[in-house]
Each structure stands twice: as C-alpha cells, then as structure tokens.
Design a protein around this motif. Structure first.
Motif: not given
Lengths: 197, 197
Positions: A14, A47, A49, A67, A71, A165, A167, A178-181, A184-185, A192
């Motif tokens: 993505y 995590q 993995w 997806d 997209l 933060g 991940f 601010e964090l966006f992941w 789609d954000r 923001w």
C-alpha cells in the motif's frame, strides 16, 4: 508551510499508491512531504513476525492483493504483482536514504512504479542503477548507499519511526505527533497537517 | 434493488461507525443492507489469535483507539471506550440472529451505540433486555436467543463468512463475490454494489 512525514518500506504494497499520489495531493493542500524510507523487518520482528503478515495470514493476503488491484484501477495506476513477495528492500532503502529532497522522492516513485506497476524485482544493483540513470540521479548513489554512514542513518530512521508509534507502512506523522496508517488515511493525514499541525 | 451484506461482531471497534452509518449511506445509493452478525473468535483462532489483535499487538492497539477517536469526531459520533475490551459479544450476537430485517438493524445500532458511544458493557441479559425495551422489540428475543436453532444459525453465519474470505470486521460482500474490509471501505463497497454487482 506545514509538513507531513511519509514513512514507507519499498516492500510495502500500500506504500505504492501512497508514493505515486502523495506529492500531488500534498501540493493541492500546500503541505510539504518528507519522504522517510524505513525497513519494516525489525518493526514486524517486534510483533513476532518473520515474514509479511500478508504471507503469514493467507486470508488477509488474498484480500490485500484483490483490494490493491481494485484500488490501483480506481487511481488509474498500473498494477503487476512482483514475485517473490515481499521484495528485498534493503538496497533500495539505503539508496533512498543516500539521496535527499526531490531527488529522493523521484527515486522512490520510480522504484515503486517498477516494482508494483511493472512487477520488477528491485533488489539488484542493476535495477537500481537503471532507475538512477533514467531519473538523471547521481550514479555514485549506489556506492554511497553502502557506506557505514548511510546504513546507520537508515537504522536510525527505523528507531525514529518506532518511537513515533509506527507499526506498519505507509504511515504518516504530523509535527504535533499525530500518526496515520495506511493509504486510505493519506488524505485525512494531509488535511490534518494543513489544518491542525 | 441491489444489496450489500454487512458482517460484524459486536466486539469489533470499527464495526461501530459502520453500524451507525451504513443504512443512511446505503439509502443514498438505493442499496439495501443485509445485517449479518458473526463472531470473530473462531475466525481469529484460524489465524492463531486467542485475543483481539489490538490487545496482542500494543502499538497497533494504541493506534486504533486514537484513530477511532478521530474518526468518530469526524463523523459526529459519541465515543467512549468500553472496559474490558473486547466485550463478550456472544449474547448480543445471538439476540441479533434471533431478530430479522429492520428489527435486527435497530437492535444492532442500539447495542453498538451503548457499547462504543456510552462505554457500556453489553454482555448482561439486563443490558440486552433494556435495549429490546427501548427499541420496542419483542422481549422474548432474549429467550429465543438461547435456543439451539439460533445458536446453530450464528455458527453457520461464521462458516458462511469464512467461506467468503472474511478475516476481520466490519466486512462487506457483494452478490458477485467482492469482499471489502474495514469502515474505510464502506463507501467503496456501497458504490460497488450499486454500480457493478
């Protein structure tokens, strides 16, 4: 001018549409973009993995490919799945780290376009040298990418991302934390940055 | 009139804004919605998880709560985190299964609004009885929810979801087999149902 940091790994699916759209969408909002290559390997290892979650969890992986295909069609972006997935992204990540500003952004867009638009493998020095040549970027970036300084800078970017933060990728962070992941954000993150950061 | 199936677990955080918005957004596109309560427990167990991934992976969990808070603010939806998380959703899932059509949708919206809008616990018969009363729904739904027939119907919904590729919630499926996952795909899924299913 306010800025948004864009954290990505060249292996991240993505991150492809994000890389190909972020500058245009940011310019429309008068937001500047700071391209921050990282490696997800150590972050995924946190995590537990040792592979892409899309390979570890087949139902999720199957969904992601469909997806992403939908997209890319909606965004008018070519799409061809690279094999193997994930691609080894360390070399490309180091070369991107060795470059700066618009040169870095141009390199990154071309790598992503080759990888997910044309299904190319991105881990060979030949592929990277070809991108540098096509994009009129310094050929010695490939050598510089192997320096201790560049290796350490990429590692320290991973630590910086983790501390914010991050991940997964793509991720976006504003100056005020601010964090966006996720692709789609992206529009929300840019809004923001424009309105509240 | 084309339809979209909406697969959700009452414990699922992003199912909350989906439940509170789907009917309005669907009506605007003349798409009908089929509300399909499921349990994520068995589906997460397929992936080796015995808890919510938001609890297993703390960085992801921390992000999710902030993201949901921002998203609810943007949608003008009240938000209060229920404790504990995840809530036990079997009873609510069975009652929803025992109801049909608009009665089911009304019950589901009220449960989600109580849980994530007011931070209420949803696992007690008292809470469920209150929702049924407030929503003018048959009080005996609670008893019917305990029948073997309803229990079997909920289990078989989980199998049906799994067969369609559902691995999380909210998920949306069209009549021609497209799967969409996440609140941020709801508008796209409805557009797809309207235009291509």
């Amino acid at each position: 001018m306010t800025s948004l940091s864009f954290w990505f790994d060249f292996a991240s699916t993505y991150s492809y549409p994000a890389a190909l759209r972020i500058d245009e969408w940011a310019a429309a909002r008068r937001v500047s973009v700071v391209w921050r290559p990282i490696l997800l390997g150590p972050i995924f290892a946190d995590q537990g993995w040792r592979n892409s979650p899309f390979n570890i969890y087949p139902a999720k992986g199957k969904y992601m490919w469909r997806d992403l295909e939908r997209l890319c069609a909606a965004e008018n972006l070519p799409f061809l799945r690279p094999d193997p997935f994930p691609q080894h992204s360390v070399l490309a990540g180091r070369v991107a780290t060795a470059l700066e500003g618009e040169a870095r952004a141009r390199f990154c867009r071309a790598v992503f376009a080759g990888e997910f638009g044309c299904g190319r493998s991105i881990d060979s020095p030949e592929f990277i040298a070809g991108v540098l040549r096509d994009q009129d970027l310094p050929a010695d970036s490939l050598q510089r990418a192997g320096s201790d300084e560049v290796k350490a800078a990429l590692k320290s970017s991973v630590d910086e991302a983790r501390a914010l933060g991050v991940f997964g990728a793509p991720s976006f962070t504003t100056a005020n934390g601010e964090l966006f992941w996720g692709f789609d954000r992206l529009a929300t993150a840019l809004d923001w940055a424009r309105d509240r950061a």
